[in-house]
Write a protein that holds these residues in place. Sequence first.
Motif, PDB file in Angstrom:
ATOM      1  N   GLN B 153     -19.390  66.678  78.362  1.00 38.28           N
ATOM      2  CA  GLN B 153     -19.739  65.257  78.231  1.00 38.28           C
ATOM      3  C   GLN B 153     -18.439  64.361  77.533  1.00 38.28           C
ATOM      4  N   LEU B 154     -17.836  65.160  76.627  1.00 35.23           N
ATOM      5  CA  LEU B 154     -16.637  64.597  76.103  1.00 35.23           C
ATOM      6  C   LEU B 154     -15.513  64.429  77.183  1.00 35.23           C
ATOM      7  N   LYS B 155     -15.518  65.722  78.190  1.00 31.45           N
ATOM      8  CA  LYS B 155     -14.415  65.510  78.989  1.00 31.45           C
ATOM      9  C   LYS B 155     -14.526  64.530  80.000  1.00 31.45           C
ATOM     10  N   GLN B 156     -16.052  64.286  80.310  1.00 35.56           N
ATOM     11  CA  GLN B 156     -16.521  63.454  81.163  1.00 35.56           C
ATOM     12  C   GLN B 156     -15.889  61.721  80.607  1.00 35.56           C
ATOM     13  N   SER B 157     -16.265  61.713  79.613  1.00 33.85           N
ATOM     14  CA  SER B 157     -15.830  60.246  78.850  1.00 33.85           C
ATOM     15  C   SER B 157     -14.402  60.078  78.784  1.00 33.85           C
ATOM     16  N   CYS B 158     -13.753  61.220  78.446  1.00 36.34           N
ATOM     17  CA  CYS B 158     -12.354  61.175  78.485  1.00 36.34           C
ATOM     18  C   CYS B 158     -11.808  60.786  79.821  1.00 36.34           C
ATOM     19  N   PHE B 159     -12.196  61.412  80.828  1.00 34.48           N
ATOM     20  CA  PHE B 159     -11.774  61.139  82.142  1.00 34.48           C
ATOM     21  C   PHE B 159     -12.033  59.747  82.545  1.00 34.48           C
ATOM     22  N   VAL B 160     -13.332  59.129  82.307  1.00 32.58           N
ATOM     23  CA  VAL B 160     -13.774  57.977  82.559  1.00 32.58           C
ATOM     24  C   VAL B 160     -12.611  56.906  81.799  1.00 32.58           C
ATOM     25  N   ILE B 161     -12.099  57.045  80.528  1.00 34.62           N
ATOM     26  CA  ILE B 161     -11.465  56.177  79.985  1.00 34.62           C
ATOM     27  C   ILE B 161     -10.000  55.908  80.568  1.00 34.62           C
ATOM     28  N   PRO B 200      -8.070  58.806  74.720  1.00 30.17           N
ATOM     29  CA  PRO B 200      -6.859  58.455  75.244  1.00 30.17           C
ATOM     30  C   PRO B 200      -6.595  57.079  74.626  1.00 30.17           C
ATOM     31  N   LYS B 201      -5.000  56.803  74.313  1.00 32.55           N
ATOM     32  CA  LYS B 201      -4.550  55.477  73.858  1.00 32.55           C
ATOM     33  C   LYS B 201      -4.823  54.382  74.933  1.00 32.55           C
ATOM     34  N   GLN B 202      -4.458  54.754  76.303  1.00 31.33           N
ATOM     35  CA  GLN B 202      -4.467  53.482  77.314  1.00 31.33           C
ATOM     36  C   GLN B 202      -5.947  53.512  77.802  1.00 31.33           C
ATOM     37  N   PHE B 203      -6.563  52.303  77.694  1.00 30.90           N
ATOM     38  CA  PHE B 203      -7.899  52.389  77.985  1.00 30.90           C
ATOM     39  C   PHE B 203      -8.216  51.509  79.349  1.00 30.90           C
ATOM     40  N   GLN B 204      -8.595  52.141  80.430  1.00 31.26           N
ATOM     41  CA  GLN B 204      -8.897  51.579  81.763  1.00 31.26           C
ATOM     42  C   GLN B 204     -10.434  50.885  81.742  1.00 31.26           C
ATOM     43  N   ARG B 205     -11.148  52.097  81.624  1.00 27.86           N
ATOM     44  CA  ARG B 205     -12.581  52.049  81.617  1.00 27.86           C
ATOM     45  C   ARG B 205     -13.393  52.499  80.628  1.00 27.86           C
ATOM     46  N   ILE B 206     -14.653  51.842  80.415  1.00 29.05           N
ATOM     47  CA  ILE B 206     -15.404  52.231  79.255  1.00 29.05           C
ATOM     48  C   ILE B 206     -16.644  53.160  79.790  1.00 29.05           C
ATOM     49  N   PRO B 207     -16.753  54.337  79.115  1.00 30.12           N
ATOM     50  CA  PRO B 207     -17.777  55.190  79.517  1.00 30.12           C
ATOM     51  C   PRO B 207     -19.322  54.743  78.919  1.00 30.12           C
ATOM     52  N   VAL B 208     -20.047  54.442  79.786  1.00 31.06           N
ATOM     53  CA  VAL B 208     -21.461  53.814  79.563  1.00 31.06           C
ATOM     54  C   VAL B 208     -22.426  54.243  80.241  1.00 31.06           C
ATOM     55  N   LYS B 209     -23.510  54.365  79.688  1.00 33.13           N
ATOM     56  CA  LYS B 209     -24.871  54.968  80.402  1.00 33.13           C
ATOM     57  C   LYS B 209     -25.882  54.155  79.819  1.00 33.13           C
ATOM     58  N   ILE B 210     -26.332  53.722  81.271  1.00 39.59           N
ATOM     59  CA  ILE B 210     -27.584  52.551  80.905  1.00 39.59           C
ATOM     60  C   ILE B 210     -28.961  53.485  81.405  1.00 39.59           C
ATOM     61  N   TYR B 211     -29.829  53.414  80.393  1.00 42.88           N
ATOM     62  CA  TYR B 211     -31.205  53.963  80.605  1.00 42.88           C
ATOM     63  C   TYR B 211     -32.248  52.968  80.761  1.00 42.88           C
ATOM     64  N   ILE B 212     -33.278  53.067  81.590  1.00 42.08           N
ATOM     65  CA  ILE B 212     -34.313  51.964  81.771  1.00 42.08           C
ATOM     66  C   ILE B 212     -35.642  52.933  81.592  1.00 42.08           C
ATOM     67  N   PRO B 213     -36.171  52.682  80.568  1.00 39.53           N
ATOM     68  CA  PRO B 213     -37.468  53.361  80.246  1.00 39.53           C
ATOM     69  C   PRO B 213     -38.645  53.009  81.334  1.00 39.53           C
ATOM     70  N   GLY B 214     -39.335  54.059  81.844  1.00 40.68           N
ATOM     71  CA  GLY B 214     -40.217  53.658  82.830  1.00 40.68           C
ATOM     72  C   GLY B 214     -39.502  54.284  84.343  1.00 40.68           C
ATOM     73  N   PRO B 222     -18.521  52.591  86.918  1.00 43.18           N
ATOM     74  CA  PRO B 222     -17.101  52.661  86.283  1.00 43.18           C
ATOM     75  C   PRO B 222     -16.908  50.803  86.028  1.00 43.18           C
ATOM     76  N   ILE B 223     -16.803  50.821  84.597  1.00 41.58           N
ATOM     77  CA  ILE B 223     -16.817  49.718  83.776  1.00 41.58           C
ATOM     78  C   ILE B 223     -15.321  49.411  83.219  1.00 41.58           C
ATOM     79  N   HIS B 224     -14.774  48.201  83.798  1.00 45.44           N
ATOM     80  CA  HIS B 224     -13.301  48.126  83.575  1.00 45.44           C
ATOM     81  C   HIS B 224     -13.180  47.560  82.135  1.00 45.44           C
ATOM     82  N   ALA B 225     -12.501  47.705  81.283  1.00 40.21           N
ATOM     83  CA  ALA B 225     -12.288  47.226  79.753  1.00 40.21           C
ATOM     84  C   ALA B 225     -11.887  45.810  79.964  1.00 40.21           C
ATOM     85  N   TYR B 226     -11.018  45.442  81.001  1.00 33.76           N
ATOM     86  CA  TYR B 226     -10.424  44.169  81.065  1.00 33.76           C
ATOM     87  C   TYR B 226     -10.721  43.676  82.521  1.00 33.76           C
ATOM     88  N   GLU B 227     -10.982  42.369  82.743  1.00 29.82           N
ATOM     89  CA  GLU B 227     -10.833  41.753  84.231  1.00 29.82           C
ATOM     90  C   GLU B 227      -9.963  40.420  83.778  1.00 29.82           C
TER      91      GLU B 227
END
Lengths: 178, 292
Positions: B153-161, B200-214, B222-227
């Motif tokens: 999971q750490l590797k995955q979030s790192c990759f997302v960033i 990583p120092k350079q931030f492109q995207r932010i690792p986010v997981k959204i859960y919906i109970p039910g 893939p959520i970009h840090a800046y638009e």
Amino acid sequence: MSTTLHSESDDSSSYSSSEYEEQIDDDKLQPKIPLSTSVFLEKLPKEQYQQLNKTILDHENQELQPSTSKQDQARPDLVSPRQHTQPDSAQIQKITIRFQSIGSTPSINPKVFKISSSQTISTLSRFLSQRLKHKGLLYLYVQNSFSPNPDETIGDLFNSFKTNNELIISYCYSVAFG
Amino acid sequence: MNFTGASSSATTEIKRKLWNGCINIKVVLPHDSEDIEYLINIPRNSYLPIHFQQLISYFQNYVSYEIYKQALWFEYEGVPIAWNLPVGVLYDYLYLPSVIQERGGGGLDQNCWTIQLNLRGKYPAEYIIPFVYTNPDNTINYEQSLNEIIVNQLKQSCFVINGSAKPIMNLSESNSKLLWNSIVTRNLGQFTSLNKKIIPKQFQRIPVKIYIPGSTTVIQAPIHAYEDDKPVTLSRVLQRELPNLFTNDVKLARTYIHGIDISSIMDMPLHDIWTIFRHLDNFLYIIIIAMS
């Protein structure tokens, strides 16, 4: 929702016309939800309940993002009565998976398959183990970097980690990237 | 409201509070005619298998078979509990809707989550991740499976960033061990200093997981840090990812992070929220609960 993995010959670029096509049946796992949560949701006002269900359906049948970044896409930004029908096979989004073996782990032929975007890594893992007639541990990697969790959906992984419109899955019988 | 203006000591204090946030759990083992209960206080950003040893030592006193030989699992209202998620996320995803419903009603013990322990029977491998490693004495090696999940999971979030997992893959073996140790022993100082090396120092995207109970839906876009050079806010992200529930004017759901209703900070940059509220695996877990 029925799920199938369609295989196609490696050199064919036209999936639908591929003569060589196999299917495997989905396990059709029923999602398990705590009863108290279901009760809570059923007591919601009608609008909340409907929009929540739409949200969940939307995600299951999500549109795959093209290679351009997502912010370029226009999406409806109002709550609108969007059309929601039961997905039939024509509507289910398919994702191209390319399997790559690592080290001495045997490769498979064909290497490229199609799978529904709502399916999970565990479906993929089961399918691959069957293909390889392998009973032991099988490690899958995305981007030659990390093992996705078995419950992650192919569509989500594709959106975040695709390469040239394919999700490349490397696999190995032992830990390849520690 | 915005954290960028807040002093760094205030930020540190919030992080410390989040790190120490705990949940009371009552573990129940149905046994013969009566249930055996065990009360345990588990940090929100911890994981269930870290506490298995403690549970096994207790429950072993009451059963005649050896608990170590077969993988144990938990259920809440018959739903197998995914041990690979942080405990706080499990609570918010599986139990928070009932807590909200009962608030003011008083029928439910809001301060304690009761879950059932299963020691025998068929492990629900189709719903939750099986434990595949054993120790030389044939007992289940829970720690190795958990370690594997968290590192990946750490590797995955790192990759997302930043499109690469190199920072964590290049971590020395001794630092990898220290990082794992800091998670198990809950050493915030050590964890923070090691985690700095893998973000990583350079931030492109932010690792986010959204859960919906039910639902079993998890949204990982893939959520970009800046638009357009402007930082993306949480409300912008929710309006885009969940357009049926969030619009400019209407909010049909509430947003929880670490069990906190964070409606008041929705217009903060997502990156700032991530910095404060991310979990140990550097993912920001968001729980969406539809509400009137």
